[in-house]
Design a protein around this motif. Sequence first.
Motif, PDB file in Angstrom:
ATOM      1  N   LEU A 107       0.817  -1.212   0.000  1.00  0.00           N
ATOM      2  CA  LEU A 107       0.000   0.000   0.000  1.00  0.00           C
ATOM      3  C   LEU A 107       0.852   1.263   0.000  1.00  0.00           C
ATOM      4  CD1 LEU A 107      -2.970  -0.849   2.409  1.00  0.00           C
ATOM      5  CD2 LEU A 107      -2.846  -1.057  -0.076  1.00  0.00           C
ATOM      6  N   VAL A 108       1.896   1.307   0.828  1.00  0.00           N
ATOM      7  CA  VAL A 108       2.668   2.549   0.929  1.00  0.00           C
ATOM      8  C   VAL A 108       3.543   2.778  -0.303  1.00  0.00           C
ATOM      9  CG1 VAL A 108       2.642   2.642   3.447  1.00  0.00           C
ATOM     10  CG2 VAL A 108       4.486   1.403   2.292  1.00  0.00           C
ATOM     11  N   VAL A 109       3.905   1.712  -1.025  1.00  0.00           N
ATOM     12  CA  VAL A 109       4.659   1.893  -2.267  1.00  0.00           C
ATOM     13  C   VAL A 109       3.730   2.347  -3.393  1.00  0.00           C
ATOM     14  CG1 VAL A 109       5.980   0.706  -4.064  1.00  0.00           C
ATOM     15  CG2 VAL A 109       6.507   0.297  -1.655  1.00  0.00           C
ATOM     16  N   VAL A 110       2.579   1.681  -3.514  1.00  0.00           N
ATOM     17  CA  VAL A 110       1.627   2.059  -4.563  1.00  0.00           C
ATOM     18  C   VAL A 110       1.091   3.467  -4.312  1.00  0.00           C
ATOM     19  CG1 VAL A 110      -0.610   1.494  -5.597  1.00  0.00           C
ATOM     20  CG2 VAL A 110       1.019  -0.322  -5.086  1.00  0.00           C
ATOM     21  N   LEU A 111       1.013   3.861  -3.045  1.00  0.00           N
ATOM     22  CA  LEU A 111       0.588   5.216  -2.693  1.00  0.00           C
ATOM     23  C   LEU A 111       1.433   6.256  -3.428  1.00  0.00           C
ATOM     24  CD1 LEU A 111      -0.208   6.361   0.922  1.00  0.00           C
ATOM     25  CD2 LEU A 111       1.366   7.695  -0.453  1.00  0.00           C
ATOM     26  N   ALA A 112       2.724   5.992  -3.585  1.00  0.00           N
ATOM     27  CA  ALA A 112       3.615   6.929  -4.269  1.00  0.00           C
ATOM     28  C   ALA A 112       3.256   7.063  -5.743  1.00  0.00           C
ATOM     29  CB  ALA A 112       5.057   6.466  -4.118  1.00  0.00           C
ATOM     30  N   VAL A 113       2.895   5.951  -6.360  1.00  0.00           N
ATOM     31  CA  VAL A 113       2.488   5.981  -7.771  1.00  0.00           C
ATOM     32  C   VAL A 113       1.244   6.841  -7.946  1.00  0.00           C
ATOM     33  CG1 VAL A 113       1.781   4.575  -9.745  1.00  0.00           C
ATOM     34  CG2 VAL A 113       3.491   3.701  -8.144  1.00  0.00           C
ATOM     35  N   GLU A 114       0.287   6.664  -7.025  1.00  0.00           N
ATOM     36  CA  GLU A 114      -0.976   7.401  -7.130  1.00  0.00           C
ATOM     37  C   GLU A 114      -0.761   8.894  -6.878  1.00  0.00           C
ATOM     38  OE1 GLU A 114      -2.432   4.978  -4.173  1.00  0.00           O
ATOM     39  OE2 GLU A 114      -3.174   3.412  -5.526  1.00  0.00           O
ATOM     40  N   ALA A 115       0.028   9.235  -5.856  1.00  0.00           N
ATOM     41  CA  ALA A 115       0.292  10.646  -5.566  1.00  0.00           C
ATOM     42  C   ALA A 115       1.020  11.315  -6.726  1.00  0.00           C
ATOM     43  CB  ALA A 115       1.101  10.769  -4.277  1.00  0.00           C
ATOM     44  N   SER A 116       1.997  10.619  -7.292  1.00  0.00           N
ATOM     45  CA  SER A 116       2.768  11.187  -8.400  1.00  0.00           C
ATOM     46  C   SER A 116       1.909  11.318  -9.657  1.00  0.00           C
ATOM     47  CB  SER A 116       3.993  10.314  -8.695  1.00  0.00           C
ATOM     48  OG  SER A 116       4.820  10.199  -7.554  1.00  0.00           O
ATOM     49  N   GLY A 117       1.048  10.312  -9.909  1.00  0.00           N
ATOM     50  CA  GLY A 117       0.166  10.381 -11.069  1.00  0.00           C
ATOM     51  C   GLY A 117      -0.819  11.529 -10.980  1.00  0.00           C
ATOM     52  N   ALA A 118      -1.431  11.699  -9.801  1.00  0.00           N
ATOM     53  CA  ALA A 118      -2.368  12.803  -9.610  1.00  0.00           C
ATOM     54  C   ALA A 118      -1.649  14.148  -9.727  1.00  0.00           C
ATOM     55  CB  ALA A 118      -3.041  12.681  -8.235  1.00  0.00           C
ATOM     56  N   ALA A 119      -0.405  14.217  -9.232  1.00  0.00           N
ATOM     57  CA  ALA A 119       0.370  15.465  -9.310  1.00  0.00           C
ATOM     58  C   ALA A 119       0.692  15.823 -10.756  1.00  0.00           C
ATOM     59  CB  ALA A 119       1.649  15.330  -8.489  1.00  0.00           C
ATOM     60  N   ARG A 120       0.979  14.819 -11.592  1.00  0.00           N
ATOM     61  CA  ARG A 120       1.259  15.097 -13.003  1.00  0.00           C
ATOM     62  C   ARG A 120       0.048  15.709 -13.696  1.00  0.00           C
ATOM     63  NH1 ARG A 120       4.518  10.431 -12.745  1.00  0.00           N
ATOM     64  NH2 ARG A 120       2.766   9.074 -13.250  1.00  0.00           N
ATOM     65  N   ILE A 121      -1.144  15.173 -13.399  1.00  0.00           N
ATOM     66  CA  ILE A 121      -2.361  15.723 -14.001  1.00  0.00           C
ATOM     67  C   ILE A 121      -2.598  17.149 -13.510  1.00  0.00           C
ATOM     68  CG2 ILE A 121      -4.878  15.474 -14.134  1.00  0.00           C
ATOM     69  CD1 ILE A 121      -4.495  12.451 -13.940  1.00  0.00           C
ATOM     70  N   ALA A 122      -2.463  17.366 -12.201  1.00  0.00           N
ATOM     71  CA  ALA A 122      -2.678  18.699 -11.637  1.00  0.00           C
ATOM     72  C   ALA A 122      -1.656  19.696 -12.168  1.00  0.00           C
ATOM     73  CB  ALA A 122      -2.615  18.635 -10.108  1.00  0.00           C
ATOM     74  N   ASN A 123      -0.419  19.236 -12.368  1.00  0.00           N
ATOM     75  CA  ASN A 123       0.613  20.104 -12.910  1.00  0.00           C
ATOM     76  C   ASN A 123       0.295  20.521 -14.347  1.00  0.00           C
ATOM     77  OD1 ASN A 123       3.613  19.909 -14.496  1.00  0.00           O
ATOM     78  ND2 ASN A 123       3.492  21.263 -12.718  1.00  0.00           N
ATOM     79  N   GLY A 124      -0.378  19.653 -15.096  1.00  0.00           N
ATOM     80  CA  GLY A 124      -0.810  20.006 -16.444  1.00  0.00           C
ATOM     81  C   GLY A 124      -1.875  21.084 -16.443  1.00  0.00           C
ATOM     82  N   TRP A 125      -2.705  21.092 -15.408  1.00  0.00           N
ATOM     83  CA  TRP A 125      -3.749  22.116 -15.284  1.00  0.00           C
ATOM     84  C   TRP A 125      -3.166  23.434 -14.756  1.00  0.00           C
ATOM     85  CZ3 TRP A 125      -7.257  18.157 -12.358  1.00  0.00           C
ATOM     86  CH2 TRP A 125      -7.857  17.298 -13.281  1.00  0.00           C
ATOM     87  N   VAL A 126      -2.277  23.328 -13.773  1.00  0.00           N
ATOM     88  CA  VAL A 126      -1.682  24.515 -13.144  1.00  0.00           C
ATOM     89  C   VAL A 126      -0.163  24.351 -13.178  1.00  0.00           C
ATOM     90  CG1 VAL A 126      -1.677  26.018 -11.123  1.00  0.00           C
ATOM     91  CG2 VAL A 126      -3.686  24.603 -11.599  1.00  0.00           C
ATOM     92  N   PRO A 127       0.481  24.656 -14.320  1.00  0.00           N
ATOM     93  CA  PRO A 127       1.923  24.429 -14.455  1.00  0.00           C
ATOM     94  C   PRO A 127       2.765  25.247 -13.474  1.00  0.00           C
ATOM     95  CG  PRO A 127       0.884  24.839 -16.595  1.00  0.00           C
ATOM     96  CD  PRO A 127      -0.131  25.179 -15.550  1.00  0.00           C
ATOM     97  N   GLY A 128       2.197  26.327 -12.933  1.00  0.00           N
ATOM     98  CA  GLY A 128       2.953  27.160 -12.018  1.00  0.00           C
ATOM     99  C   GLY A 128       3.320  26.464 -10.724  1.00  0.00           C
ATOM    100  N   VAL A 129       2.562  25.427 -10.362  1.00  0.00           N
ATOM    101  CA  VAL A 129       2.864  24.655  -9.150  1.00  0.00           C
ATOM    102  C   VAL A 129       3.627  23.404  -9.571  1.00  0.00           C
ATOM    103  CG1 VAL A 129       1.916  23.444  -7.154  1.00  0.00           C
ATOM    104  CG2 VAL A 129       0.764  25.496  -8.031  1.00  0.00           C
TER     105      VAL A 129
END
Length: 482
Positions: A115-137
């Motif tokens: 769970l704690v390893v896969v958690l990193a994949v999910e957090a990083s994946g969601a961050a990539r999408i959010a970064n595409g919406w708001v590149p400034g962050v």
Amino acid sequence: MHDAPTQAAEPSLAAGSEGKEPLSAGLKQRHLTMLGLGGVIGAGLFVGSGAGIAVAGPGIVLSYLIAGALAMLVMRMLGEMSAAMPASGAFSVHAERALGRWAGFSVGWLYWFLLVVVLAVEASGAARIANGWVPGVPQWGWVLVFMVVFTVANLAAVKNFGEFEFWFATLKVTAIVLFLVLGLLAVFGVLPDTEPVGLTNLTGQGGFLPHGWGGVISGVLAVVFAFGGLEVVTIAAAESDDPARAVGRAVRSAVWRILFFYVGSMLVIVTLLPWSSMEPGKSPYVAVLDSIGVPGAGQIMNIVVFVALLSALNANLYGSSRMVFSLAERGEAPRALLKVSGRGAPRSSGAESGGGVPRRAVLASVAFGFVSVLLNLKWPDSVFLYMLNAVGAVLLFVWGLIAVSQLRLRPRIERETPGKLTLRMWAFPYLTWAALLAMGGVLVLMLTDEAARPQLLWSAGATGLVLLVAGARELRNRRARR
């Protein structure tokens, strides 16, 4: 703490199942029902299914039927044991009662690590999408935001986790239902600018099984791990007002509907579009929505995948904290993790209920989750890749121990507390053995598949290491008893 059973002695299940959890009973039936429905609807379905279609063609429908049937059998077994003996450690507790402390220790720590390893994949994946919406962050900034938000939510009260998952799951289920409705209308030519497609895409380009049954089997290997995540509902049931009734209802409502969502959406996809047009890594759902003229299909699916990733992150943080808390209850993790909010001292099993949140267990899990995220951001193709491979096949090990535990515990429950069997495994023990054989078949497939073999070997190494530690602890405890 309680004295864990060993293989030399089997204590009464009645005594072990009556202990009260020191955690709060803040989850309601609607939380568990939606957790069961939405727990496995994630990025693996919305994006990863494209890889399965590429190797199996229209036969991916059969691949999902086979993989889904296996997941349903595992959930039925787990539901049977959890309804009879609800506990925050769920299958780790069941394995301990069925096989001994080594089994509970091994499956508990392996699942926590998963769970704690896969958690990193999910957090990083969601961050990539959010970064595409708001590149400034920057991406790391989004990861920090997500981790802090869900850590605070899980520290505050279990009902916060339940509410987050309820609405996340509601959005995912709604998205699947709308997709199925639009897809069926397009299949029959009811939507504007569409015509009935018939069976052309199912029978053309090599037929329904363009790569034969080998393609279907390869499809099973590509999609079976997408069903992981259902186990969390049995962990969460321990924090409801009526755990036995709640988990039974959640499992009954989830298994058939999930199979319908998965198989139904795959059937719509391969009926509407030629299977050869699918590209691994690209969402077939976006391709379908584009083909029927839904504006902004890519962004719509980005939102759905974003929510699915945050939902999985939240559920994994919850599940990992409860698992390590349960391990601490049984003396398999540091006692400091037993501290519960609202309580002045650590609680042991058998205590009265009415406690709160295991905050130290949450912080311990999120701390390792942060480490995993940093490794994923810094060394995604080296250090973190090895960690990810090390948990690649752990789910099958967990499922296997669930099946073995059910084989051992079912006769004991029937003998000692038959009234607790409110949810029964179908055709016991035949379907349990069939599920075990199917898991063995998947492991053989992984061994023969060049892409999956490293995951199996690394996971086998991680499992062997944990088993070695469990064996050493068992020998030490036996010497101490002497």
